[in-house]
Design a protein around this motif. Structure first.
Motif, PDB file in Angstrom:
ATOM      1  N   GLY A   1     -11.407   8.032  -2.629  1.00 44.37           N
ATOM      2  CA  GLY A   1     -10.299   7.097  -2.492  1.00 44.37           C
ATOM      3  C   GLY A   1     -10.605   5.921  -1.590  1.00 44.37           C
ATOM      4  N   GLY A   2     -11.829   5.863  -1.056  1.00 41.71           N
ATOM      5  CA  GLY A   2     -12.206   4.759  -0.180  1.00 41.71           C
ATOM      6  C   GLY A   2     -11.540   4.816   1.181  1.00 41.71           C
ATOM      7  N   THR A   3     -11.168   6.015   1.623  1.00 41.38           N
ATOM      8  CA  THR A   3     -10.464   6.177   2.894  1.00 41.38           C
ATOM      9  C   THR A   3     -11.387   6.791   3.934  1.00 41.38           C
ATOM     10  OG1 THR A   3      -8.361   6.519   1.753  1.00 41.38           O
ATOM     11  CG2 THR A   3      -8.482   7.249   4.036  1.00 41.38           C
ATOM     12  N   PRO A   4     -11.591   6.137   5.082  1.00 44.12           N
ATOM     13  CA  PRO A   4     -12.419   6.738   6.128  1.00 44.12           C
ATOM     14  C   PRO A   4     -11.696   7.915   6.766  1.00 44.12           C
ATOM     15  CG  PRO A   4     -11.422   4.708   6.928  1.00 44.12           C
ATOM     16  CD  PRO A   4     -11.090   4.801   5.464  1.00 44.12           C
ATOM     17  N   GLU A   5     -12.455   8.938   7.126  1.00 47.48           N
ATOM     18  CA  GLU A   5     -11.857  10.094   7.799  1.00 47.48           C
ATOM     19  C   GLU A   5     -11.523   9.720   9.237  1.00 47.48           C
ATOM     20  OE1 GLU A   5     -13.048  14.600   9.260  1.00 47.48           O
ATOM     21  OE2 GLU A   5     -14.199  13.660   7.653  1.00 47.48           O
ATOM     22  N   GLN A   6     -10.278   9.962   9.637  1.00 48.46           N
ATOM     23  CA  GLN A   6      -9.828   9.643  10.988  1.00 48.46           C
ATOM     24  C   GLN A   6      -8.935  10.774  11.476  1.00 48.46           C
ATOM     25  OE1 GLN A   6      -7.854   6.096   9.767  1.00 48.46           O
ATOM     26  NE2 GLN A   6      -9.472   4.736  10.465  1.00 48.46           N
ATOM     27  N   ASN A   7      -9.299  11.397  12.583  1.00 46.11           N
ATOM     28  CA  ASN A   7      -8.471  12.466  13.134  1.00 46.11           C
ATOM     29  C   ASN A   7      -7.414  11.841  14.035  1.00 46.11           C
ATOM     30  OD1 ASN A   7      -7.292  14.751  14.088  1.00 46.11           O
ATOM     31  ND2 ASN A   7      -9.113  15.565  15.108  1.00 46.11           N
ATOM     32  N   ILE A   8      -6.362  11.315  13.414  1.00 46.00           N
ATOM     33  CA  ILE A   8      -5.315  10.662  14.196  1.00 46.00           C
ATOM     34  C   ILE A   8      -4.424  11.673  14.905  1.00 46.00           C
ATOM     35  CG2 ILE A   8      -5.315   8.655  12.682  1.00 46.00           C
ATOM     36  CD1 ILE A   8      -2.772   9.685  11.430  1.00 46.00           C
ATOM     37  N   HIS A   9      -4.657  12.966  14.655  1.00 46.80           N
ATOM     38  CA  HIS A   9      -3.881  14.014  15.322  1.00 46.80           C
ATOM     39  C   HIS A   9      -4.632  14.606  16.515  1.00 46.80           C
ATOM     40  CE1 HIS A   9      -0.975  13.913  12.078  1.00 46.80           C
ATOM     41  NE2 HIS A   9      -1.963  13.977  11.225  1.00 46.80           N
TER      42      HIS A   9
ATOM     43  N   ALA B   1       0.834  -1.203   0.000  1.00 42.60           N
ATOM     44  CA  ALA B   1       0.000   0.000   0.000  1.00 42.60           C
ATOM     45  C   ALA B   1       0.863   1.244   0.000  1.00 42.60           C
ATOM     46  CB  ALA B   1      -0.925  -0.003   1.222  1.00 42.60           C
ATOM     47  N   ALA B   2       1.918   1.228   0.826  1.00 40.95           N
ATOM     48  CA  ALA B   2       2.792   2.395   0.892  1.00 40.95           C
ATOM     49  C   ALA B   2       3.498   2.629  -0.428  1.00 40.95           C
ATOM     50  CB  ALA B   2       3.823   2.204   2.013  1.00 40.95           C
ATOM     51  N   ALA B   3       3.813   1.544  -1.137  1.00 39.10           N
ATOM     52  CA  ALA B   3       4.559   1.680  -2.382  1.00 39.10           C
ATOM     53  C   ALA B   3       3.674   2.073  -3.551  1.00 39.10           C
ATOM     54  CB  ALA B   3       5.269   0.359  -2.696  1.00 39.10           C
ATOM     55  N   THR B   4       2.454   1.555  -3.586  1.00 41.20           N
ATOM     56  CA  THR B   4       1.639   1.736  -4.787  1.00 41.20           C
ATOM     57  C   THR B   4       0.386   2.554  -4.569  1.00 41.20           C
ATOM     58  OG1 THR B   4       0.379  -0.286  -4.367  1.00 41.20           O
ATOM     59  CG2 THR B   4       2.422  -0.515  -5.614  1.00 41.20           C
ATOM     60  N   GLY B   5       0.035   2.857  -3.312  1.00 38.36           N
ATOM     61  CA  GLY B   5      -1.205   3.571  -3.051  1.00 38.36           C
ATOM     62  C   GLY B   5      -2.354   2.596  -2.907  1.00 38.36           C
ATOM     63  N   THR B   6      -3.391   3.022  -2.201  1.00 36.03           N
ATOM     64  CA  THR B   6      -4.554   2.172  -2.015  1.00 36.03           C
ATOM     65  C   THR B   6      -5.800   2.979  -2.278  1.00 36.03           C
ATOM     66  OG1 THR B   6      -4.656   2.730   0.321  1.00 36.03           O
ATOM     67  CG2 THR B   6      -3.427   0.743  -0.259  1.00 36.03           C
ATOM     68  N   GLY B   7      -6.895   2.300  -2.459  1.00 33.39           N
ATOM     69  CA  GLY B   7      -8.154   3.002  -2.650  1.00 33.39           C
ATOM     70  C   GLY B   7      -9.194   2.052  -3.190  1.00 33.39           C
ATOM     71  N   THR B   8     -10.385   2.106  -2.616  1.00 37.82           N
ATOM     72  CA  THR B   8     -11.468   1.255  -3.087  1.00 37.82           C
ATOM     73  C   THR B   8     -12.512   2.080  -3.818  1.00 37.82           C
ATOM     74  OG1 THR B   8     -12.603   1.531  -0.972  1.00 37.82           O
ATOM     75  CG2 THR B   8     -11.122  -0.349  -1.178  1.00 37.82           C
ATOM     76  N   GLY B   9     -12.263   3.380  -3.983  1.00 35.48           N
ATOM     77  CA  GLY B   9     -13.228   4.245  -4.635  1.00 35.48           C
ATOM     78  C   GLY B   9     -12.843   4.531  -6.069  1.00 35.48           C
ATOM     79  N   THR B  10     -13.131   5.754  -6.500  1.00 34.43           N
ATOM     80  CA  THR B  10     -12.940   6.105  -7.908  1.00 34.43           C
ATOM     81  C   THR B  10     -11.564   6.686  -8.190  1.00 34.43           C
ATOM     82  OG1 THR B  10     -13.938   8.264  -7.477  1.00 34.43           O
ATOM     83  CG2 THR B  10     -15.401   6.500  -8.229  1.00 34.43           C
ATOM     84  N   ILE B  11     -10.779   7.018  -7.157  1.00 32.20           N
ATOM     85  CA  ILE B  11      -9.405   7.468  -7.348  1.00 32.20           C
ATOM     86  C   ILE B  11      -8.502   6.660  -6.429  1.00 32.20           C
ATOM     87  CG2 ILE B  11     -10.132   9.804  -7.976  1.00 32.20           C
ATOM     88  CD1 ILE B  11      -9.236  10.753  -5.231  1.00 32.20           C
ATOM     89  N   VAL B  12      -7.212   6.679  -6.709  1.00 24.87           N
ATOM     90  CA  VAL B  12      -6.246   5.940  -5.895  1.00 24.87           C
ATOM     91  C   VAL B  12      -5.397   6.940  -5.120  1.00 24.87           C
ATOM     92  CG1 VAL B  12      -4.295   4.348  -5.912  1.00 24.87           C
ATOM     93  CG2 VAL B  12      -6.192   4.015  -7.511  1.00 24.87           C
TER      94      VAL B  12
END
Length: 212
Positions: A126-134, A55-66
């Motif tokens: 991009g299929g990424t859930p919003e997470q406030n890790i900060h 994932a770190a090398a190529t990017g990830t995503g389950t939506g319409t963009i990567v």
């Protein structure tokens, strides 16, 4: 320190911060997507590490963009930065005295609302859930509750200058983050957003300088 060298050091720091955030996001995402719980995750640690590395090398995503991890890191950092600034901008319209500063705060509040909508749309695409890790961290570019409280209780004659200092720090850090994302983005869409954001922040800094 020369300005260009100082800017280079700041950009290097931003790149490091974005990559640390990216690693955290990949780790959280791997755990979130594990259907069998922590026992199965422990049993397949090597496979999970390989997945995270890919994932770190190529990017990830389950939506319409990567989105690659740097894209994720940029968006997950910029959202809370903009949210904190939006709270400040809404208050600045009533507690500052300069008509020009109040007008700029109103204008920026509107653009920040649009930016937040756009960034959340990019995460969703991009299929990424919003997470406030900060959350709970004092990240550069954020405007914090204690700073707002100090602004509210400051002598009226000092409020405009304090508000402008807070706003300048926010705008400058956004500009730096956008520059870092422009250089390291994996997604054309997030790079385009970063380019627009950097241009907008430069214009807003010029508007702020014209007031002061």
């Amino acid at each position: 320190m020369p300005l260009e060298k100082g800017r280079a050091y700041r950009l290097a720091g931003v790149a490091a911060a974005l990559m640390v955030t990216a690693v955290a996001i990949v780790g959280v995402r791997t755990l979130d997507r594990d259907p069998d719980g922590p026992t199965a995750a422990a049993a397949t640690g090597t496979a999970a590490a390989t997945t995270a590395g890919n994932a770190a090398a190529t990017g990830t995503g389950t939506g319409t963009i990567v989105l690659n991890p740097t894209d994720d890191a940029f968006l997950q950092l910029m959202i809370p930065i903009d949210e904190s600034a939006l709270t400040f901008l809404e208050e600045a319209q009533t507690i500052t005295s300069s008509p020009a500063l109040r007008a700029l705060a109103a204008q920026l509040a509107e653009t920040h609302r649009t930016e937040l909508k756009d960034m959340r749309a990019l995460l969703a695409a991009g299929g990424t859930p919003e997470q406030n890790i900060h959350e709970g961290h004092r990240m550069p570019g954020m405007i914090f509750d204690d700073q707002l409280a100090a602004l509210r209780t400051a002598p009226e004659a000092d409020r405009d200058a304090q508000a402008m200092t807070l706003l300048k720090g926010h705008l400058e850090q956004c500009e730096v983050l956008a520059t870092g994302e422009e250089a390291a983005a994996g997604s054309d869409e997030t790079r385009a957003f970063a380019v627009r954001l950097k241009q907008r922040r430069t214009e807003q800094l010029n508007q702020l300088a014209a007031i002061g």
